[in-house]
Scaffold this motif. Sequence first.
Motif, PDB file in Angstrom:
ATOM      1  N   GLY A  11      -4.561  -4.829   4.898  1.00 30.61           N
ATOM      2  CA  GLY A  11      -5.438  -4.235   3.899  1.00 30.61           C
ATOM      3  C   GLY A  11      -4.951  -2.886   3.419  1.00 30.61           C
ATOM      4  O   GLY A  11      -3.997  -2.308   3.957  1.00 30.61           O
ATOM      5  N   LEU A  12      -5.604  -2.389   2.382  1.00 29.01           N
ATOM      6  CA  LEU A  12      -5.295  -1.080   1.817  1.00 29.01           C
ATOM      7  C   LEU A  12      -6.486  -0.168   2.073  1.00 29.01           C
ATOM      8  O   LEU A  12      -7.606  -0.471   1.657  1.00 29.01           O
ATOM      9  CB  LEU A  12      -5.006  -1.206   0.321  1.00 29.01           C
ATOM     10  N   HIS A  13      -6.245   0.927   2.757  1.00 25.81           N
ATOM     11  CA  HIS A  13      -7.313   1.858   3.105  1.00 25.81           C
ATOM     12  C   HIS A  13      -7.527   2.833   1.954  1.00 25.81           C
ATOM     13  O   HIS A  13      -6.577   3.466   1.473  1.00 25.81           O
ATOM     14  CB  HIS A  13      -6.949   2.620   4.379  1.00 25.81           C
ATOM     15  N   ILE A  14      -8.758   2.943   1.504  1.00 27.05           N
ATOM     16  CA  ILE A  14      -9.104   3.813   0.380  1.00 27.05           C
ATOM     17  C   ILE A  14     -10.042   4.907   0.873  1.00 27.05           C
ATOM     18  O   ILE A  14     -11.030   4.623   1.559  1.00 27.05           O
ATOM     19  CB  ILE A  14      -9.774   3.018  -0.754  1.00 27.05           C
ATOM     20  N   GLU A  15      -9.700   6.141   0.533  1.00 26.35           N
ATOM     21  CA  GLU A  15     -10.554   7.280   0.849  1.00 26.35           C
ATOM     22  C   GLU A  15     -10.801   8.051  -0.440  1.00 26.35           C
ATOM     23  O   GLU A  15      -9.861   8.518  -1.088  1.00 26.35           O
ATOM     24  CB  GLU A  15      -9.890   8.191   1.882  1.00 26.35           C
ATOM     25  N   ALA A  16     -12.069   8.155  -0.820  1.00 28.58           N
ATOM     26  CA  ALA A  16     -12.433   8.821  -2.063  1.00 28.58           C
ATOM     27  C   ALA A  16     -13.250  10.067  -1.751  1.00 28.58           C
ATOM     28  O   ALA A  16     -14.222  10.009  -0.986  1.00 28.58           O
ATOM     29  CB  ALA A  16     -13.241   7.878  -2.957  1.00 28.58           C
ATOM     30  N   SER A  17     -12.846  11.180  -2.354  1.00 26.78           N
ATOM     31  CA  SER A  17     -13.577  12.431  -2.206  1.00 26.78           C
ATOM     32  C   SER A  17     -13.990  12.924  -3.585  1.00 26.78           C
ATOM     33  O   SER A  17     -13.801  12.222  -4.589  1.00 26.78           O
ATOM     34  CB  SER A  17     -12.704  13.475  -1.508  1.00 26.78           C
ATOM     35  N   ASP A  18     -14.512  14.132  -3.634  1.00 22.18           N
ATOM     36  CA  ASP A  18     -14.919  14.674  -4.935  1.00 22.18           C
ATOM     37  C   ASP A  18     -13.740  15.239  -5.709  1.00 22.18           C
ATOM     38  O   ASP A  18     -13.916  15.796  -6.797  1.00 22.18           O
ATOM     39  CB  ASP A  18     -15.991  15.745  -4.756  1.00 22.18           C
ATOM     40  N   GLU A  19     -12.515  15.075  -5.169  1.00 21.30           N
ATOM     41  CA  GLU A  19     -11.326  15.590  -5.851  1.00 21.30           C
ATOM     42  C   GLU A  19     -10.272  14.525  -6.102  1.00 21.30           C
ATOM     43  O   GLU A  19      -9.539  14.602  -7.087  1.00 21.30           O
ATOM     44  CB  GLU A  19     -10.699  16.723  -5.034  1.00 21.30           C
ATOM     45  N   ALA A  20     -10.150  13.543  -5.213  1.00 21.86           N
ATOM     46  CA  ALA A  20      -9.030  12.602  -5.307  1.00 21.86           C
ATOM     47  C   ALA A  20      -9.390  11.288  -4.632  1.00 21.86           C
ATOM     48  O   ALA A  20     -10.379  11.177  -3.905  1.00 21.86           O
ATOM     49  CB  ALA A  20      -7.782  13.210  -4.663  1.00 21.86           C
ATOM     50  N   VAL A  21      -8.533  10.277  -4.900  1.00 27.97           N
ATOM     51  CA  VAL A  21      -8.621   8.979  -4.240  1.00 27.97           C
ATOM     52  C   VAL A  21      -7.281   8.720  -3.566  1.00 27.97           C
ATOM     53  O   VAL A  21      -6.239   8.708  -4.231  1.00 27.97           O
ATOM     54  CB  VAL A  21      -8.942   7.852  -5.244  1.00 27.97           C
ATOM     55  N   ALA A  22      -7.296   8.538  -2.251  1.00 20.88           N
ATOM     56  CA  ALA A  22      -6.066   8.311  -1.485  1.00 20.88           C
ATOM     57  C   ALA A  22      -5.977   6.850  -1.075  1.00 20.88           C
ATOM     58  O   ALA A  22      -6.934   6.291  -0.537  1.00 20.88           O
ATOM     59  CB  ALA A  22      -6.027   9.203  -0.258  1.00 20.88           C
ATOM     60  N   LEU A  23      -4.827   6.232  -1.341  1.00 19.46           N
ATOM     61  CA  LEU A  23      -4.559   4.849  -0.952  1.00 19.46           C
ATOM     62  C   LEU A  23      -3.517   4.867   0.167  1.00 19.46           C
ATOM     63  O   LEU A  23      -2.468   5.510   0.032  1.00 19.46           O
ATOM     64  CB  LEU A  23      -4.031   4.040  -2.136  1.00 19.46           C
ATOM     65  N   THR A  24      -3.784   4.143   1.252  1.00 23.42           N
ATOM     66  CA  THR A  24      -2.883   4.150   2.404  1.00 23.42           C
ATOM     67  C   THR A  24      -2.712   2.740   2.935  1.00 23.42           C
ATOM     68  O   THR A  24      -3.671   1.963   2.987  1.00 23.42           O
ATOM     69  CB  THR A  24      -3.427   5.050   3.526  1.00 23.42           C
ATOM     70  N   ALA A  25      -1.490   2.411   3.349  1.00 23.78           N
ATOM     71  CA  ALA A  25      -1.217   1.129   4.004  1.00 23.78           C
ATOM     72  C   ALA A  25      -0.172   1.357   5.083  1.00 23.78           C
ATOM     73  O   ALA A  25       0.709   2.220   4.962  1.00 23.78           O
ATOM     74  CB  ALA A  25      -0.718   0.090   3.005  1.00 23.78           C
ATOM     75  N   THR A  26      -0.265   0.565   6.159  1.00 22.41           N
ATOM     76  CA  THR A  26       0.723   0.671   7.232  1.00 22.41           C
ATOM     77  C   THR A  26       0.869  -0.656   7.949  1.00 22.41           C
ATOM     78  O   THR A  26      -0.098  -1.422   8.057  1.00 22.41           O
ATOM     79  CB  THR A  26       0.335   1.759   8.253  1.00 22.41           C
ATOM     80  N   ASP A  27       2.079  -0.927   8.417  1.00 21.29           N
ATOM     81  CA  ASP A  27       2.320  -2.069   9.297  1.00 21.29           C
ATOM     82  C   ASP A  27       2.738  -1.591  10.689  1.00 21.29           C
ATOM     83  O   ASP A  27       3.262  -2.343  11.484  1.00 21.29           O
ATOM     84  CB  ASP A  27       3.382  -3.005   8.706  1.00 21.29           C
ATOM     85  N   ARG A  28       2.517  -0.306  10.959  1.00 14.88           N
ATOM     86  CA  ARG A  28       2.852   0.408  12.195  1.00 14.88           C
ATOM     87  C   ARG A  28       4.328   0.775  12.283  1.00 14.88           C
ATOM     88  O   ARG A  28       4.712   1.551  13.155  1.00 14.88           O
ATOM     89  CB  ARG A  28       2.411  -0.366  13.456  1.00 14.88           C
ATOM     90  N   TYR A  29       5.172   0.234  11.431  1.00 13.41           N
ATOM     91  CA  TYR A  29       6.564   0.658  11.357  1.00 13.41           C
ATOM     92  C   TYR A  29       6.804   1.513  10.120  1.00 13.41           C
ATOM     93  O   TYR A  29       7.767   2.267  10.043  1.00 13.41           O
ATOM     94  CB  TYR A  29       7.496  -0.565  11.321  1.00 13.41           C
ATOM     95  N   ARG A  30       5.909   1.369   9.163  1.00 12.95           N
ATOM     96  CA  ARG A  30       6.016   2.095   7.900  1.00 12.95           C
ATOM     97  C   ARG A  30       4.606   2.456   7.457  1.00 12.95           C
ATOM     98  O   ARG A  30       3.659   1.709   7.706  1.00 12.95           O
ATOM     99  CB  ARG A  30       6.699   1.193   6.871  1.00 12.95           C
ATOM    100  N   LEU A  31       4.480   3.601   6.823  1.00 13.53           N
ATOM    101  CA  LEU A  31       3.187   4.026   6.301  1.00 13.53           C
ATOM    102  C   LEU A  31       3.398   4.597   4.912  1.00 13.53           C
ATOM    103  O   LEU A  31       4.233   5.482   4.719  1.00 13.53           O
ATOM    104  CB  LEU A  31       2.534   5.063   7.213  1.00 13.53           C
ATOM    105  N   SER A  32       2.667   4.061   3.935  1.00 11.87           N
ATOM    106  CA  SER A  32       2.748   4.565   2.565  1.00 11.87           C
ATOM    107  C   SER A  32       1.394   5.089   2.141  1.00 11.87           C
ATOM    108  O   SER A  32       0.362   4.468   2.429  1.00 11.87           O
ATOM    109  CB  SER A  32       3.199   3.462   1.595  1.00 11.87           C
ATOM    110  N   THR A  33       1.398   6.220   1.454  1.00 10.87           N
ATOM    111  CA  THR A  33       0.149   6.775   0.948  1.00 10.87           C
ATOM    112  C   THR A  33       0.382   7.396  -0.414  1.00 10.87           C
ATOM    113  O   THR A  33       1.437   7.994  -0.657  1.00 10.87           O
ATOM    114  CB  THR A  33      -0.441   7.814   1.929  1.00 10.87           C
ATOM    115  N   ARG A  34      -0.566   7.191  -1.325  1.00  6.59           N
ATOM    116  CA  ARG A  34      -0.483   7.792  -2.643  1.00  6.59           C
ATOM    117  C   ARG A  34      -1.856   8.340  -3.015  1.00  6.59           C
ATOM    118  O   ARG A  34      -2.879   7.690  -2.774  1.00  6.59           O
ATOM    119  CB  ARG A  34      -0.021   6.780  -3.695  1.00  6.59           C
ATOM    120  N   THR A  35      -1.855   9.518  -3.595  1.00  5.84           N
ATOM    121  CA  THR A  35      -3.087  10.185  -3.990  1.00  5.84           C
ATOM    122  C   THR A  35      -3.213  10.161  -5.510  1.00  5.84           C
ATOM    123  O   THR A  35      -2.278  10.521  -6.221  1.00  5.84           O
ATOM    124  CB  THR A  35      -3.097  11.635  -3.487  1.00  5.84           C
TER     125      THR A  35
END
Length: 367
Positions: free
Chosen positions: A161-185
């Motif tokens: 899955g893709l983890h989404i965290e939304a605040s009053d300033e930004a939306v962060a998208l994160t994914a990991t397979d435990r060997y790699r982790l990608s995140t974009r804001t």
Amino acid sequence: MPNSELMAIGAFAQRSGLTSSALRFYADSGLLPPADVDPATGYRSYGVHQLERAVTLRRLREIAMPLAGVAAVLGAGAEEAARLLDEHVARIEGDAAVARQRAAAIKSALGGDAPGSLIAVLKGPVLAEAVEQVLTATATPTPTATATGPTHDPASAVLAGLHIEASDEAVALTATDRYRLSTRTLVPVRTGERTWAGTVDGADLRNAVADVRRSALVRVEAVPHGIWLRMSGREDRHCRVLPEEYPDHRSLLASLGEATTRATVAKGALLRALEEHPGDRPVLRLTDRGVRVQAPDDELSGILLPAAVTGEDLRIRFEMTTLYAAVSTAIGPDVMLDLRGPLQPVTIRSADRGDLTTLTMPVTFDH
């Protein structure tokens, strides 16, 4: 056919995995006629040579292939049969996606069809690009056998899955397979009514990307057990939220030490060097001369890439699949590598845009 090569229907059923009643049905339908029928008793016998066809027939029916499709596969050559199987699986996947969307709409209607809580309003093309980039770091759920059939381990399912965290300033998208982790804001066009965090099913998001990309704005709303992607002029898309707890990626990011070596290198040149590398675990050697992509047992060969390298000389090894994917999704013509030693996570990001960051784990030289 000699009687020694014939089996009674019961014995053939046991060896093929088909019941006797199923064998009679497939005989009557012409898919698997018996090798011999006793004219006096009507008793059916099958030949040893029919076992392969019977087992293939059973496997095709186990994946819900209709009789006409089974007949086509059994009568086709290897390449044509493979094409027919791919088409059948694609139809099943398409039907499942449609069923999920309709079920979500029904559940929403049963709940009074109340609008969800606004997470954010985002630009469609930007959201689609970010989802595709970050989802490259997801894992494939691991199937496990149960009494009722194969299922997925929840611990691995959440990594798809893709983890989404939304605040009053930004939306962060994160994914990991435990060997790699990608995140974009992402910076939203409009922020939500409250903070929100959840892990959204990766397959649902992939199925929605094409519509999202063609929408100028996408309103993301949170509802129980899912999110809605609301798009003007297009059908709204529902994506499930996974109930399992997501790995604590924030602690990992916070625990990273300072980089001891930093390299800025042309993305295209690095990808070409990796493509030309003969092995599946390339070594990067970083010195003040540049970045050399080489084999682990050859210090002198390889491809030397011009790069701005600062800090300590370093020799580090990666799995090709993790390193290539991390570099290929970086934004812009140049990538920056922050390294902390041969066994620590490496940060890979655009040299001029830091909103997409990927952490990649190296492997040991005796891996």
